[in-house]
Scaffold this motif. Structure first.
Motif, PDB file in Angstrom:
ATOM      1  N   ALA A  52      48.846  46.111 -50.051  1.00  0.00           N
ATOM      2  CA  ALA A  52      47.813  45.095 -50.243  1.00  0.00           C
ATOM      3  C   ALA A  52      46.541  45.405 -49.458  1.00  0.00           C
ATOM      4  O   ALA A  52      45.428  45.236 -49.960  1.00  0.00           O
ATOM      5  CB  ALA A  52      48.353  43.717 -49.850  1.00  0.00           C
ATOM      6  N   LEU A  53      46.693  45.871 -48.217  1.00  0.00           N
ATOM      7  CA  LEU A  53      45.507  46.190 -47.413  1.00  0.00           C
ATOM      8  C   LEU A  53      44.723  47.348 -48.017  1.00  0.00           C
ATOM      9  O   LEU A  53      43.483  47.350 -48.015  1.00  0.00           O
ATOM     10  CB  LEU A  53      45.927  46.525 -45.974  1.00  0.00           C
ATOM     11  CG  LEU A  53      46.458  45.348 -45.145  1.00  0.00           C
ATOM     12  CD1 LEU A  53      46.897  45.828 -43.753  1.00  0.00           C
ATOM     13  CD2 LEU A  53      45.393  44.261 -45.007  1.00  0.00           C
ATOM     14  N   LEU A  54      45.426  48.333 -48.554  1.00  0.00           N
ATOM     15  CA  LEU A  54      44.758  49.454 -49.214  1.00  0.00           C
ATOM     16  C   LEU A  54      44.037  48.970 -50.466  1.00  0.00           C
ATOM     17  O   LEU A  54      42.891  49.373 -50.731  1.00  0.00           O
ATOM     18  CB  LEU A  54      45.767  50.538 -49.567  1.00  0.00           C
ATOM     19  CG  LEU A  54      45.220  51.746 -50.353  1.00  0.00           C
ATOM     20  CD1 LEU A  54      44.103  52.443 -49.575  1.00  0.00           C
ATOM     21  CD2 LEU A  54      46.334  52.722 -50.679  1.00  0.00           C
ATOM     22  N   TYR A  55      44.694  48.092 -51.251  1.00  0.00           N
ATOM     23  CA  TYR A  55      44.045  47.529 -52.437  1.00  0.00           C
ATOM     24  C   TYR A  55      42.728  46.843 -52.049  1.00  0.00           C
ATOM     25  O   TYR A  55      41.704  47.014 -52.713  1.00  0.00           O
ATOM     26  CB  TYR A  55      44.957  46.494 -53.111  1.00  0.00           C
ATOM     27  CG  TYR A  55      46.144  47.061 -53.849  1.00  0.00           C
ATOM     28  CD1 TYR A  55      46.228  48.400 -54.168  1.00  0.00           C
ATOM     29  CD2 TYR A  55      47.197  46.224 -54.227  1.00  0.00           C
ATOM     30  CE1 TYR A  55      47.321  48.914 -54.840  1.00  0.00           C
ATOM     31  CE2 TYR A  55      48.299  46.730 -54.905  1.00  0.00           C
ATOM     32  CZ  TYR A  55      48.360  48.075 -55.204  1.00  0.00           C
ATOM     33  OH  TYR A  55      49.437  48.571 -55.864  1.00  0.00           O
ATOM     34  N   ASP A  56      42.789  46.061 -50.975  1.00  0.00           N
ATOM     35  CA  ASP A  56      41.590  45.341 -50.539  1.00  0.00           C
ATOM     36  C   ASP A  56      40.464  46.314 -50.186  1.00  0.00           C
ATOM     37  O   ASP A  56      39.294  46.074 -50.510  1.00  0.00           O
ATOM     38  CB  ASP A  56      41.908  44.456 -49.330  1.00  0.00           C
ATOM     39  CG  ASP A  56      42.772  43.261 -49.699  1.00  0.00           C
ATOM     40  OD1 ASP A  56      42.820  42.908 -50.898  1.00  0.00           O
ATOM     41  OD2 ASP A  56      43.402  42.689 -48.791  1.00  0.00           O
ATOM     42  N   GLU A  57      40.823  47.407 -49.517  1.00  0.00           N
ATOM     43  CA  GLU A  57      39.811  48.399 -49.134  1.00  0.00           C
ATOM     44  C   GLU A  57      39.246  49.111 -50.356  1.00  0.00           C
ATOM     45  O   GLU A  57      38.033  49.357 -50.449  1.00  0.00           O
ATOM     46  CB  GLU A  57      40.438  49.418 -48.169  1.00  0.00           C
ATOM     47  CG  GLU A  57      39.442  50.327 -47.469  1.00  0.00           C
ATOM     48  CD  GLU A  57      38.517  49.589 -46.523  1.00  0.00           C
ATOM     49  OE1 GLU A  57      37.470  50.163 -46.173  1.00  0.00           O
ATOM     50  OE2 GLU A  57      38.815  48.427 -46.145  1.00  0.00           O
ATOM     51  N   LEU A  58      40.105  49.419 -51.310  1.00  0.00           N
ATOM     52  CA  LEU A  58      39.658  50.084 -52.536  1.00  0.00           C
ATOM     53  C   LEU A  58      38.764  49.168 -53.355  1.00  0.00           C
ATOM     54  O   LEU A  58      37.774  49.608 -53.956  1.00  0.00           O
ATOM     55  CB  LEU A  58      40.865  50.541 -53.361  1.00  0.00           C
ATOM     56  CG  LEU A  58      41.718  51.650 -52.751  1.00  0.00           C
ATOM     57  CD1 LEU A  58      42.970  51.895 -53.587  1.00  0.00           C
ATOM     58  CD2 LEU A  58      40.926  52.952 -52.593  1.00  0.00           C
ATOM     59  N   LEU A  59      39.095  47.884 -53.372  1.00  0.00           N
ATOM     60  CA  LEU A  59      38.253  46.918 -54.083  1.00  0.00           C
ATOM     61  C   LEU A  59      36.898  46.765 -53.401  1.00  0.00           C
ATOM     62  O   LEU A  59      35.853  46.702 -54.054  1.00  0.00           O
ATOM     63  CB  LEU A  59      38.949  45.550 -54.143  1.00  0.00           C
ATOM     64  CG  LEU A  59      39.950  45.328 -55.269  1.00  0.00           C
ATOM     65  CD1 LEU A  59      40.717  44.031 -55.053  1.00  0.00           C
ATOM     66  CD2 LEU A  59      39.241  45.296 -56.630  1.00  0.00           C
ATOM     67  N   ARG A  60      36.933  46.711 -52.076  1.00  0.00           N
ATOM     68  CA  ARG A  60      35.692  46.538 -51.314  1.00  0.00           C
ATOM     69  C   ARG A  60      34.720  47.687 -51.569  1.00  0.00           C
ATOM     70  O   ARG A  60      33.509  47.482 -51.638  1.00  0.00           O
ATOM     71  CB  ARG A  60      35.999  46.425 -49.824  1.00  0.00           C
ATOM     72  CG  ARG A  60      34.826  45.990 -48.967  1.00  0.00           C
ATOM     73  CD  ARG A  60      35.295  45.626 -47.573  1.00  0.00           C
ATOM     74  NE  ARG A  60      35.738  46.802 -46.841  1.00  0.00           N
ATOM     75  CZ  ARG A  60      34.927  47.559 -46.092  1.00  0.00           C
ATOM     76  NH1 ARG A  60      33.642  47.257 -46.001  1.00  0.00           N
ATOM     77  NH2 ARG A  60      35.398  48.593 -45.439  1.00  0.00           N
ATOM     78  N   GLY A  61      35.260  48.874 -51.724  1.00  0.00           N
ATOM     79  CA  GLY A  61      34.405  50.041 -51.979  1.00  0.00           C
ATOM     80  C   GLY A  61      34.196  50.333 -53.441  1.00  0.00           C
ATOM     81  O   GLY A  61      33.572  51.342 -53.791  1.00  0.00           O
ATOM     82  N   ASN A  62      34.701  49.451 -54.329  1.00  0.00           N
ATOM     83  CA  ASN A  62      34.563  49.611 -55.784  1.00  0.00           C
ATOM     84  C   ASN A  62      35.250  50.863 -56.325  1.00  0.00           C
ATOM     85  O   ASN A  62      34.884  51.365 -57.391  1.00  0.00           O
ATOM     86  CB  ASN A  62      33.092  49.606 -56.208  1.00  0.00           C
ATOM     87  CG  ASN A  62      32.458  48.252 -56.028  1.00  0.00           C
ATOM     88  OD1 ASN A  62      31.587  48.083 -55.158  1.00  0.00           O
ATOM     89  ND2 ASN A  62      32.871  47.278 -56.810  1.00  0.00           N
ATOM     90  N   PHE A  63      36.224  51.368 -55.611  1.00  0.00           N
ATOM     91  CA  PHE A  63      37.007  52.493 -56.117  1.00  0.00           C
ATOM     92  C   PHE A  63      37.965  52.031 -57.212  1.00  0.00           C
ATOM     93  O   PHE A  63      38.449  52.835 -58.005  1.00  0.00           O
ATOM     94  CB  PHE A  63      37.789  53.161 -54.976  1.00  0.00           C
ATOM     95  CG  PHE A  63      36.912  53.649 -53.868  1.00  0.00           C
ATOM     96  CD1 PHE A  63      36.185  54.832 -54.008  1.00  0.00           C
ATOM     97  CD2 PHE A  63      36.775  52.930 -52.685  1.00  0.00           C
ATOM     98  CE1 PHE A  63      35.356  55.275 -52.995  1.00  0.00           C
ATOM     99  CE2 PHE A  63      35.952  53.377 -51.665  1.00  0.00           C
ATOM    100  CZ  PHE A  63      35.237  54.557 -51.814  1.00  0.00           C
ATOM    101  N   ILE A  64      38.228  50.732 -57.254  1.00  0.00           N
ATOM    102  CA  ILE A  64      38.989  50.127 -58.335  1.00  0.00           C
ATOM    103  C   ILE A  64      38.231  48.880 -58.788  1.00  0.00           C
ATOM    104  O   ILE A  64      37.382  48.350 -58.065  1.00  0.00           O
ATOM    105  CB  ILE A  64      40.434  49.749 -57.905  1.00  0.00           C
ATOM    106  CG1 ILE A  64      40.430  48.790 -56.715  1.00  0.00           C
ATOM    107  CG2 ILE A  64      41.235  51.010 -57.587  1.00  0.00           C
ATOM    108  CD1 ILE A  64      41.819  48.348 -56.271  1.00  0.00           C
ATOM    109  N   GLU A  65      38.527  48.418 -59.992  1.00  0.00           N
ATOM    110  CA  GLU A  65      37.916  47.201 -60.514  1.00  0.00           C
ATOM    111  C   GLU A  65      39.009  46.287 -61.044  1.00  0.00           C
ATOM    112  O   GLU A  65      40.050  46.749 -61.521  1.00  0.00           O
ATOM    113  CB  GLU A  65      36.881  47.511 -61.593  1.00  0.00           C
ATOM    114  CG  GLU A  65      37.370  48.403 -62.703  1.00  0.00           C
ATOM    115  CD  GLU A  65      36.260  48.795 -63.687  1.00  0.00           C
ATOM    116  OE1 GLU A  65      35.077  48.542 -63.401  1.00  0.00           O
ATOM    117  OE2 GLU A  65      36.592  49.355 -64.736  1.00  0.00           O
ATOM    118  N   THR A  66      38.785  44.994 -60.959  1.00  0.00           N
ATOM    119  CA  THR A  66      39.819  44.033 -61.347  1.00  0.00           C
ATOM    120  C   THR A  66      39.941  43.913 -62.865  1.00  0.00           C
ATOM    121  O   THR A  66      41.010  43.642 -63.388  1.00  0.00           O
ATOM    122  CB  THR A  66      39.536  42.648 -60.751  1.00  0.00           C
ATOM    123  OG1 THR A  66      38.216  42.248 -61.107  1.00  0.00           O
ATOM    124  CG2 THR A  66      39.641  42.698 -59.230  1.00  0.00           C
TER     125      THR A  66
END
Length: 417
Positions: A52-66
Protein backbone atom coordinates in the motif's frame (compact mmCIF):
# COMPACT_ATOMS: atom_id res chain seq x y z
CA UNK A 1 -5.08 0.96 -11.38
CA UNK A 2 -2.92 1.20 -14.45
CA UNK A 3 0.72 1.89 -15.16
CA UNK A 4 1.25 5.27 -16.82
CA UNK A 5 2.07 5.10 -20.53
CA UNK A 6 4.39 8.04 -19.89
CA UNK A 7 6.93 6.09 -17.85
CA UNK A 8 10.48 5.77 -19.19
CA UNK A 9 12.21 2.81 -17.58
CA UNK A 10 15.91 2.01 -17.20
CA UNK A 11 16.59 -1.40 -15.70
CA UNK A 12 19.69 -3.01 -14.20
CA UNK A 13 20.24 -6.16 -12.13
CA UNK A 14 19.73 -4.50 -8.75
CA UNK A 15 17.84 -1.29 -9.42
CA UNK A 16 15.26 0.22 -11.74
CA UNK A 17 14.95 3.96 -12.43
CA UNK A 18 11.58 5.22 -13.68
CA UNK A 19 11.06 8.74 -15.05
CA UNK A 20 7.51 9.92 -15.67
CA UNK A 21 7.19 12.68 -18.28
CA UNK A 22 3.68 13.59 -17.11
CA UNK A 23 4.76 14.52 -13.58
CA UNK A 24 8.50 14.97 -14.02
CA UNK A 25 8.97 12.46 -11.19
CA UNK A 26 11.93 10.10 -10.93
CA UNK A 27 11.83 7.06 -8.66
CA UNK A 28 14.31 4.31 -7.79
CA UNK A 29 12.87 0.83 -7.30
CA UNK A 30 14.34 -2.52 -6.39
CA UNK A 31 13.37 -5.51 -8.49
CA UNK A 32 10.55 -6.57 -6.17
CA UNK A 33 9.05 -3.07 -6.21
CA UNK A 34 9.40 -2.93 -9.98
CA UNK A 35 7.49 -6.19 -10.31
CA UNK A 36 4.68 -4.55 -8.32
CA UNK A 37 4.65 -1.63 -10.77
CA UNK A 38 4.63 -4.02 -13.73
CA UNK A 39 1.75 -6.02 -12.24
CA UNK A 40 -0.25 -3.01 -11.16
CA UNK A 41 -3.09 -3.64 -13.60
CA UNK A 42 -3.70 -7.08 -12.10
CA UNK A 43 -4.01 -5.84 -8.51
CA UNK A 44 -6.79 -3.81 -6.99
CA UNK A 45 -5.84 -1.07 -4.55
CA UNK A 46 -6.19 -2.19 -0.95
CA UNK A 47 -5.04 -0.08 1.98
CA UNK A 48 -4.22 -3.27 3.84
CA UNK A 49 -2.10 -4.62 1.01
CA UNK A 50 1.56 -5.00 1.99
CA UNK A 51 2.43 -2.79 -0.98
CA UNK A 52 0.00 0.00 0.00
CA UNK A 53 2.79 2.47 0.83
CA UNK A 54 4.46 1.78 -2.52
CA UNK A 55 1.12 2.27 -4.31
CA UNK A 56 0.73 5.63 -2.58
CA UNK A 57 4.22 6.69 -3.68
CA UNK A 58 3.62 5.55 -7.26
CA UNK A 59 0.33 7.44 -7.35
CA UNK A 60 1.92 10.56 -5.91
CA UNK A 61 4.50 10.56 -8.68
CA UNK A 62 1.93 9.67 -11.38
CA UNK A 63 3.79 6.47 -12.24
CA UNK A 64 0.37 4.83 -12.05
CA UNK A 65 -3.14 6.19 -12.64
CA UNK A 66 -6.39 5.17 -10.99
CA UNK A 67 -8.39 5.22 -14.24
CA UNK A 68 -7.07 4.29 -17.66
CA UNK A 69 -6.40 7.42 -19.72
CA UNK A 70 -6.86 9.94 -16.90
CA UNK A 71 -3.43 11.48 -17.52
CA UNK A 72 -4.17 11.90 -21.22
CA UNK A 73 -7.52 13.49 -20.37
CA UNK A 74 -5.81 15.89 -17.98
CA UNK A 75 -3.29 16.79 -20.69
CA UNK A 76 -6.18 17.57 -23.03
CA UNK A 77 -7.91 19.73 -20.44
CA UNK A 78 -4.73 21.65 -19.57
CA UNK A 79 -3.86 22.19 -23.22
CA UNK A 80 -7.31 23.38 -24.30
CA UNK A 81 -7.72 25.55 -21.20
CA UNK A 82 -4.34 27.24 -21.63
CA UNK A 83 -5.02 27.88 -25.31
CA UNK A 84 -8.57 29.21 -25.09
CA UNK A 85 -8.98 30.73 -21.62
CA UNK A 86 -8.75 34.52 -21.62
CA UNK A 87 -7.12 35.18 -18.29
CA UNK A 88 -3.93 36.27 -20.05
CA UNK A 89 -2.70 37.47 -23.43
CA UNK A 90 0.68 36.85 -25.05
CA UNK A 91 2.19 39.27 -27.55
CA UNK A 92 5.43 38.98 -29.47
CA UNK A 93 6.34 42.50 -30.57
CA UNK A 94 9.05 43.25 -33.12
CA UNK A 95 9.85 46.98 -32.99
CA UNK A 96 12.21 46.43 -35.93
CA UNK A 97 13.19 43.77 -38.45
CA UNK A 98 16.56 45.46 -38.87
CA UNK A 99 19.57 43.71 -37.36
CA UNK A 100 23.18 44.57 -36.60
CA UNK A 101 24.20 40.96 -37.36
CA UNK A 102 24.31 39.04 -40.64
CA UNK A 103 24.12 35.41 -39.49
CA UNK A 104 24.22 33.16 -42.59
CA UNK A 105 21.48 30.84 -41.29
CA UNK A 106 18.99 33.60 -40.37
CA UNK A 107 15.46 32.52 -41.32
CA UNK A 108 14.48 36.19 -41.76
CA UNK A 109 16.78 36.51 -44.76
CA UNK A 110 15.06 38.44 -47.53
CA UNK A 111 12.66 40.31 -45.24
CA UNK A 112 12.60 44.08 -45.77
CA UNK A 113 14.07 46.06 -42.90
CA UNK A 114 11.42 48.15 -41.19
CA UNK A 115 11.23 50.19 -37.97
CA UNK A 116 8.07 50.90 -36.01
CA UNK A 117 6.62 54.35 -36.69
CA UNK A 118 5.11 56.61 -34.04
CA UNK A 119 1.65 55.82 -35.44
CA UNK A 120 2.16 52.07 -35.08
CA UNK A 121 3.57 52.59 -31.56
CA UNK A 122 0.36 54.45 -30.64
CA UNK A 123 -1.78 51.70 -32.20
CA UNK A 124 0.10 49.01 -30.26
CA UNK A 125 -0.39 50.89 -26.98
CA UNK A 126 -4.10 51.43 -27.75
CA UNK A 127 -4.49 47.74 -28.60
CA UNK A 128 -2.87 46.61 -25.36
CA UNK A 129 -4.89 49.07 -23.27
CA UNK A 130 -8.12 47.83 -24.88
CA UNK A 131 -7.59 44.26 -23.71
CA UNK A 132 -9.78 42.92 -20.92
CA UNK A 133 -7.23 40.75 -19.17
CA UNK A 134 -5.30 40.44 -15.92
CA UNK A 135 -1.98 39.35 -17.41
CA UNK A 136 -0.07 40.33 -20.53
CA UNK A 137 3.09 38.49 -21.54
CA UNK A 138 5.26 40.49 -23.96
CA UNK A 139 8.25 39.06 -25.77
CA UNK A 140 10.37 41.69 -27.52
CA UNK A 141 11.69 40.32 -30.78
CA UNK A 142 13.25 41.33 -34.08
CA UNK A 143 15.46 41.68 -36.07
CA UNK A 144 17.44 42.96 -33.13
CA UNK A 145 14.95 44.63 -30.75
CA UNK A 146 17.62 46.54 -28.81
CA UNK A 147 18.21 48.68 -31.90
CA UNK A 148 14.85 50.23 -30.98
CA UNK A 149 15.11 50.30 -27.19
CA UNK A 150 13.41 53.73 -27.19
CA UNK A 151 10.37 52.24 -28.95
CA UNK A 152 10.23 49.44 -26.38
CA UNK A 153 10.32 52.04 -23.60
CA UNK A 154 7.54 54.11 -25.19
CA UNK A 155 5.23 51.11 -25.46
CA UNK A 156 5.87 49.81 -21.93
CA UNK A 157 5.43 53.24 -20.38
CA UNK A 158 2.25 53.81 -22.42
CA UNK A 159 0.48 50.75 -20.98
CA UNK A 160 -2.10 51.43 -18.29
CA UNK A 161 -1.03 49.19 -15.43
CA UNK A 162 -3.92 49.42 -12.96
CA UNK A 163 -4.53 45.84 -11.86
CA UNK A 164 -2.49 44.51 -14.76
CA UNK A 165 0.46 42.14 -14.50
CA UNK A 166 3.01 42.58 -17.31
CA UNK A 167 5.67 39.92 -17.88
CA UNK A 168 8.42 41.06 -20.24
CA UNK A 169 11.07 38.98 -21.98
CA UNK A 170 13.42 39.68 -24.88
CA UNK A 171 15.23 37.74 -27.59
CA UNK A 172 18.48 39.52 -28.43
CA UNK A 173 21.88 38.75 -29.88
CA UNK A 174 23.35 40.39 -26.77
CA UNK A 175 25.81 42.67 -28.55
CA UNK A 176 24.10 45.92 -27.51
CA UNK A 177 23.68 44.99 -23.83
CA UNK A 178 26.10 47.64 -22.62
CA UNK A 179 25.79 49.52 -19.32
CA UNK A 180 23.12 52.01 -20.41
CA UNK A 181 20.96 49.37 -22.08
CA UNK A 182 21.32 47.04 -19.10
CA UNK A 183 20.14 49.83 -16.80
CA UNK A 184 17.21 50.52 -19.13
CA UNK A 185 16.16 46.86 -19.16
CA UNK A 186 16.26 46.76 -15.36
CA UNK A 187 14.16 49.93 -15.22
CA UNK A 188 11.61 48.41 -17.64
CA UNK A 189 11.69 45.07 -15.78
CA UNK A 190 12.87 43.11 -18.83
CA UNK A 191 15.00 40.57 -17.02
CA UNK A 192 14.11 37.37 -18.86
CA UNK A 193 16.62 37.35 -21.72
CA UNK A 194 17.53 34.90 -24.48
CA UNK A 195 20.96 35.30 -26.08
CA UNK A 196 22.64 33.12 -28.69
CA UNK A 197 26.26 31.99 -28.58
CA UNK A 198 27.29 29.44 -31.20
CA UNK A 199 30.50 28.09 -29.71
CA UNK A 200 33.88 29.31 -28.54
CA UNK A 201 35.18 32.60 -29.91
CA UNK A 202 36.76 31.37 -33.13
CA UNK A 203 33.60 29.45 -34.06
CA UNK A 204 31.01 32.01 -32.92
CA UNK A 205 32.65 34.89 -34.77
CA UNK A 206 32.47 32.96 -38.05
CA UNK A 207 28.72 32.44 -37.64
CA UNK A 208 27.40 35.44 -35.77
CA UNK A 209 29.15 38.53 -37.06
CA UNK A 210 28.16 42.17 -37.44
CA UNK A 211 26.74 43.59 -40.66
CA UNK A 212 30.23 44.98 -41.40
CA UNK A 213 31.87 41.61 -40.73
CA UNK A 214 33.10 42.61 -37.27
CA UNK A 215 33.50 40.15 -34.39
CA UNK A 216 30.93 39.88 -31.62
CA UNK A 217 31.91 37.14 -29.14
CA UNK A 218 33.94 39.14 -26.62
CA UNK A 219 31.39 41.95 -26.38
CA UNK A 220 28.54 39.49 -25.79
CA UNK A 221 30.45 37.59 -23.11
CA UNK A 222 31.32 40.81 -21.31
CA UNK A 223 27.66 41.87 -21.39
CA UNK A 224 26.47 38.51 -20.06
CA UNK A 225 29.06 38.66 -17.27
CA UNK A 226 27.66 41.99 -16.08
CA UNK A 227 24.01 40.95 -16.36
CA UNK A 228 23.74 37.25 -15.52
CA UNK A 229 23.44 37.72 -11.74
CA UNK A 230 20.58 40.21 -12.08
CA UNK A 231 18.59 38.56 -14.88
CA UNK A 232 17.41 35.14 -15.98
CA UNK A 233 19.50 34.44 -19.09
CA UNK A 234 18.96 31.55 -21.48
CA UNK A 235 21.89 30.83 -23.73
CA UNK A 236 20.82 29.24 -26.99
CA UNK A 237 23.47 27.47 -29.04
CA UNK A 238 22.40 27.00 -32.67
CA UNK A 239 24.13 23.84 -33.85
CA UNK A 240 24.81 22.03 -37.07
CA UNK A 241 27.49 19.56 -38.09
CA UNK A 242 30.13 22.28 -38.45
CA UNK A 243 30.08 23.51 -34.83
CA UNK A 244 28.62 20.81 -32.61
CA UNK A 245 32.06 19.35 -31.93
CA UNK A 246 33.01 22.55 -30.07
CA UNK A 247 30.22 22.63 -27.47
CA UNK A 248 32.48 21.24 -24.73
CA UNK A 249 34.98 24.00 -25.48
CA UNK A 250 32.25 26.59 -25.02
CA UNK A 251 31.06 25.02 -21.77
CA UNK A 252 34.58 24.95 -20.35
CA UNK A 253 35.06 28.60 -21.30
CA UNK A 254 31.75 29.68 -19.71
CA UNK A 255 32.64 27.78 -16.55
CA UNK A 256 36.07 29.40 -16.41
CA UNK A 257 34.47 32.84 -16.80
CA UNK A 258 32.00 32.13 -13.96
CA UNK A 259 29.01 32.31 -16.30
CA UNK A 260 27.86 28.70 -16.62
CA UNK A 261 26.26 28.46 -13.17
CA UNK A 262 24.29 31.69 -13.73
CA UNK A 263 22.61 30.87 -17.06
CA UNK A 264 20.44 28.19 -18.62
CA UNK A 265 22.10 26.76 -21.72
CA UNK A 266 20.50 24.60 -24.39
CA UNK A 267 21.14 23.37 -27.93
CA UNK A 268 18.91 24.13 -30.92
CA UNK A 269 19.44 22.52 -34.33
CA UNK A 270 19.62 24.95 -37.25
CA UNK A 271 16.70 24.48 -39.63
CA UNK A 272 16.53 25.79 -43.20
CA UNK A 273 13.05 27.23 -42.65
CA UNK A 274 12.94 29.27 -45.85
CA UNK A 275 15.08 26.90 -47.94
CA UNK A 276 17.79 29.53 -48.35
CA UNK A 277 20.91 27.86 -46.91
CA UNK A 278 23.54 26.80 -49.43
CA UNK A 279 25.01 24.04 -47.20
CA UNK A 280 21.87 22.27 -46.01
CA UNK A 281 23.78 18.97 -45.82
CA UNK A 282 25.40 20.38 -42.66
CA UNK A 283 22.06 20.63 -40.84
CA UNK A 284 20.44 18.38 -38.25
CA UNK A 285 16.90 19.14 -39.32
CA UNK A 286 15.86 15.50 -39.46
CA UNK A 287 16.87 14.77 -35.85
CA UNK A 288 18.41 11.53 -37.04
CA UNK A 289 19.15 9.22 -34.12
CA UNK A 290 22.77 9.02 -35.20
CA UNK A 291 23.12 12.77 -35.61
CA UNK A 292 21.77 15.53 -33.38
CA UNK A 293 20.15 13.34 -30.72
CA UNK A 294 23.40 11.53 -29.97
CA UNK A 295 25.33 14.77 -29.78
CA UNK A 296 22.67 16.29 -27.56
CA UNK A 297 22.80 13.25 -25.28
CA UNK A 298 26.49 13.84 -24.60
CA UNK A 299 25.71 17.48 -23.79
CA UNK A 300 22.85 16.55 -21.47
CA UNK A 301 24.96 13.94 -19.68
CA UNK A 302 27.45 16.61 -18.81
CA UNK A 303 24.69 18.93 -17.60
CA UNK A 304 23.11 16.09 -15.63
CA UNK A 305 26.33 15.34 -13.79
CA UNK A 306 26.71 19.04 -13.04
CA UNK A 307 23.14 20.04 -12.19
CA UNK A 308 21.37 16.86 -11.12
CA UNK A 309 17.94 16.14 -12.64
CA UNK A 310 17.34 19.72 -13.83
CA UNK A 311 17.82 18.65 -17.46
CA UNK A 312 14.55 16.70 -17.45
CA UNK A 313 11.81 18.87 -18.91
CA UNK A 314 8.52 19.67 -17.21
CA UNK A 315 5.35 19.42 -19.23
CA UNK A 316 4.06 22.70 -20.58
CA UNK A 317 0.41 22.45 -21.61
CA UNK A 318 0.56 25.77 -23.48
CA UNK A 319 2.35 24.04 -26.39
CA UNK A 320 2.84 27.10 -28.62
CA UNK A 321 1.37 30.58 -28.75
CA UNK A 322 0.73 30.26 -32.47
CA UNK A 323 -2.21 27.90 -31.83
CA UNK A 324 -3.90 30.13 -29.24
CA UNK A 325 -6.43 32.84 -30.15
CA UNK A 326 -4.96 34.99 -27.36
CA UNK A 327 -1.44 35.09 -28.77
CA UNK A 328 -0.26 37.33 -31.61
CA UNK A 329 2.93 38.54 -33.22
CA UNK A 330 3.11 42.22 -34.18
CA UNK A 331 5.68 43.32 -36.76
CA UNK A 332 7.06 46.90 -37.18
CA UNK A 333 4.29 47.79 -39.64
CA UNK A 334 1.62 46.67 -37.21
CA UNK A 335 0.80 43.57 -39.25
CA UNK A 336 -0.33 40.52 -37.27
CA UNK A 337 0.98 36.97 -37.55
CA UNK A 338 0.62 33.75 -35.61
CA UNK A 339 4.14 32.27 -35.86
CA UNK A 340 7.57 33.84 -35.42
CA UNK A 341 8.73 32.10 -38.58
CA UNK A 342 6.17 34.05 -40.64
CA UNK A 343 7.19 37.56 -39.60
CA UNK A 344 7.39 40.00 -42.50
CA UNK A 345 6.03 37.52 -45.03
CA UNK A 346 2.84 39.23 -46.17
CA UNK A 347 1.26 36.07 -47.54
CA UNK A 348 0.94 34.78 -43.97
CA UNK A 349 -0.32 37.86 -42.14
CA UNK A 350 -3.72 37.53 -40.44
CA UNK A 351 -4.57 41.19 -39.95
CA UNK A 352 -3.27 44.52 -38.68
CA UNK A 353 -3.01 45.97 -35.17
CA UNK A 354 -5.34 48.86 -36.09
CA UNK A 355 -8.07 46.87 -37.85
CA UNK A 356 -7.76 43.61 -35.90
CA UNK A 357 -7.56 39.95 -36.87
CA UNK A 358 -9.20 38.90 -40.14
CA UNK A 359 -10.88 35.52 -40.02
CA UNK A 360 -9.52 33.30 -42.79
CA UNK A 361 -8.16 29.84 -43.43
CA UNK A 362 -4.68 31.20 -42.60
CA UNK A 363 -5.95 31.78 -39.07
CA UNK A 364 -8.09 28.65 -38.77
CA UNK A 365 -5.18 26.36 -39.61
CA UNK A 366 -3.48 27.49 -36.42
CA UNK A 367 -6.48 27.66 -34.12
CA UNK A 368 -7.83 24.24 -35.18
CA UNK A 369 -4.49 22.51 -34.70
CA UNK A 370 -4.98 19.46 -32.47
CA UNK A 371 -1.96 17.56 -31.09
CA UNK A 372 -4.27 14.87 -29.66
CA UNK A 373 -5.49 13.41 -32.96
CA UNK A 374 -2.25 11.56 -33.67
CA UNK A 375 -2.69 8.12 -32.11
CA UNK A 376 1.02 7.30 -32.33
CA UNK A 377 1.97 10.51 -30.53
CA UNK A 378 -0.50 10.31 -27.64
CA UNK A 379 0.82 6.85 -26.78
CA UNK A 380 4.47 7.93 -26.89
CA UNK A 381 6.29 8.09 -23.55
CA UNK A 382 7.48 11.69 -24.15
CA UNK A 383 4.14 13.06 -25.36
CA UNK A 384 3.48 15.21 -22.23
CA UNK A 385 6.62 17.27 -22.92
CA UNK A 386 6.41 17.16 -26.72
CA UNK A 387 2.67 17.43 -27.53
CA UNK A 388 3.15 16.44 -31.16
CA UNK A 389 6.12 18.75 -31.72
CA UNK A 390 6.27 22.11 -33.48
CA UNK A 391 2.91 23.12 -35.03
CA UNK A 392 4.76 25.14 -37.71
CA UNK A 393 6.43 21.98 -39.00
CA UNK A 394 3.10 20.16 -39.22
CA UNK A 395 1.10 23.07 -40.68
CA UNK A 396 3.64 24.54 -43.09
CA UNK A 397 5.71 21.47 -43.98
CA UNK A 398 3.31 18.61 -43.29
CA UNK A 399 6.13 17.04 -41.33
CA UNK A 400 6.15 15.79 -37.76
CA UNK A 401 9.42 16.29 -35.87
CA UNK A 402 9.75 14.19 -32.73
CA UNK A 403 11.28 15.57 -29.55
CA UNK A 404 15.04 15.21 -29.92
CA UNK A 405 15.25 13.67 -26.45
CA UNK A 406 12.88 10.83 -27.30
CA UNK A 407 15.78 8.44 -27.64
CA UNK A 408 17.99 10.10 -25.01
CA UNK A 409 16.08 10.05 -21.73
CA UNK A 410 16.25 6.29 -21.25
CA UNK A 411 20.04 6.26 -21.49
CA UNK A 412 20.38 9.41 -19.38
CA UNK A 413 18.64 7.54 -16.57
CA UNK A 414 21.68 5.23 -16.35
CA UNK A 415 23.34 8.10 -14.45
CA UNK A 416 21.05 7.28 -11.50
CA UNK A 417 21.85 3.55 -11.46
Amino acid sequence: MYQSKYNIIQNSKNKVIVYNTFSGGIISLNQEEFSVLNGIEKDAYDSNNKHALLYDELLRGNFIETEYGEQLNKLKFESYYSRYSKNEISLTIAPTTNCNFRCPYCYEKGIKYEDMSDEVVKNVIDFINSQNTDVINICWYGGEPLLEIDTIEKIIKGIRKDGLTINNSIVTNGYLLDGCVRDKLKELNILNIQITIDGPEFIHDKRRFRFDGGKTFRAIIENITHLCKDAHISLRVNVDKTNIGYIDNLMEYLEKEGILDNVHIYLAPVDDINMSLPNSDDLYINYDENDFTLKQKDFLKRMLLKNGDDIFEERNPYLCGAVSPHSLLIDPLGDLYKCWNDIGRKEYKIGNIKDGVVESDKLYKWLSYDPFRDEECINCSVFPICLNGCPYSVIRKNKKICDSNKNNYKELLTTFL
